[in-house]
Design a protein around this motif. Structure first.
Motif, short mmCIF file in Angstrom:
data_model
loop_
_atom_site.label_atom_id
_atom_site.label_comp_id
_atom_site.label_asym_id
_atom_site.label_seq_id
_atom_site.Cartn_x
_atom_site.Cartn_y
_atom_site.Cartn_z
N THR A 72 0.81 -1.22 0.00
CA THR A 72 0.00 0.00 0.00
C THR A 72 0.84 1.27 0.00
O THR A 72 0.33 2.34 -0.29
N GLY A 73 2.12 1.16 0.36
CA GLY A 73 2.97 2.34 0.47
C GLY A 73 2.74 3.12 1.75
O GLY A 73 3.36 4.14 1.99
N GLU A 74 1.84 2.61 2.59
CA GLU A 74 1.50 3.27 3.84
C GLU A 74 2.67 3.18 4.83
O GLU A 74 3.26 2.10 5.00
N PRO A 75 3.04 4.28 5.49
CA PRO A 75 4.12 4.22 6.48
C PRO A 75 3.69 3.43 7.71
O PRO A 75 2.51 3.43 8.08
N LEU A 76 4.64 2.73 8.34
CA LEU A 76 4.35 2.01 9.57
C LEU A 76 5.57 2.06 10.47
O LEU A 76 6.71 2.19 10.01
N ASP A 77 5.31 2.01 11.76
CA ASP A 77 6.39 2.06 12.74
C ASP A 77 6.94 0.66 12.98
O ASP A 77 6.18 -0.27 13.26
N ILE A 78 8.26 0.53 12.89
CA ILE A 78 8.95 -0.73 13.17
C ILE A 78 9.65 -0.54 14.52
O ILE A 78 10.49 0.36 14.66
N PRO A 79 9.30 -1.34 15.53
CA PRO A 79 9.89 -1.14 16.86
C PRO A 79 11.36 -1.56 16.90
O PRO A 79 11.84 -2.30 16.05
N ALA A 80 12.05 -1.06 17.91
CA ALA A 80 13.44 -1.47 18.14
C ALA A 80 13.46 -2.94 18.49
O ALA A 80 12.47 -3.50 18.98
#
Length: 98
Positions: A72-80
């Motif tokens: 989708t190209g949608e941004p998402l947060d990737i945790p540490a």
């Protein structure tokens, strides 16, 4: 290579290199299971695991970052987090060059 193929290859090598050593395929599988458990425990505690003739397995901490959903190209947060990686030894590096 599957786990079974790895166990059989290690077993055949042990029988060839150490013919007087009483070892069975089951014993070899248990020994490799124990080595894997010890290696996992060492990595989880932050240490490193040497693999003779191959290199070392180390753990690296990754920072939190923003990624993108590839569909989708949608941004998402990737945790540490932490990840394991292999640092190849000198012999392996040289072998891979040729």
């Amino acid at each position: 290579m599957t786990k079974r193929e790895f166990v059989v290859a290690a077993f055949e090598t042990m029988r060839k290199d150490y013919p007087d050593l009483p070892i069975t395929l089951g014993t070899m599988e248990k020994a490799l299971d124990v080595l894997g458990a010890v290696a996992a425990a060492e990595l989880l505690s932050g240490g490193e695991v040497p693999l003779p003739s191959v290199g070392k397995i180390k753990v690296q901490t990754t920072a939190a970052r923003t990624g993108r959903n590839p569909r989708t190209g949608e941004p998402l947060d990737i945790p540490a987090g932490r990840k394991a990686y292999l640092v190849p030894g000198k012999d392996l590096k040289e072998a891979l060059k040729s």
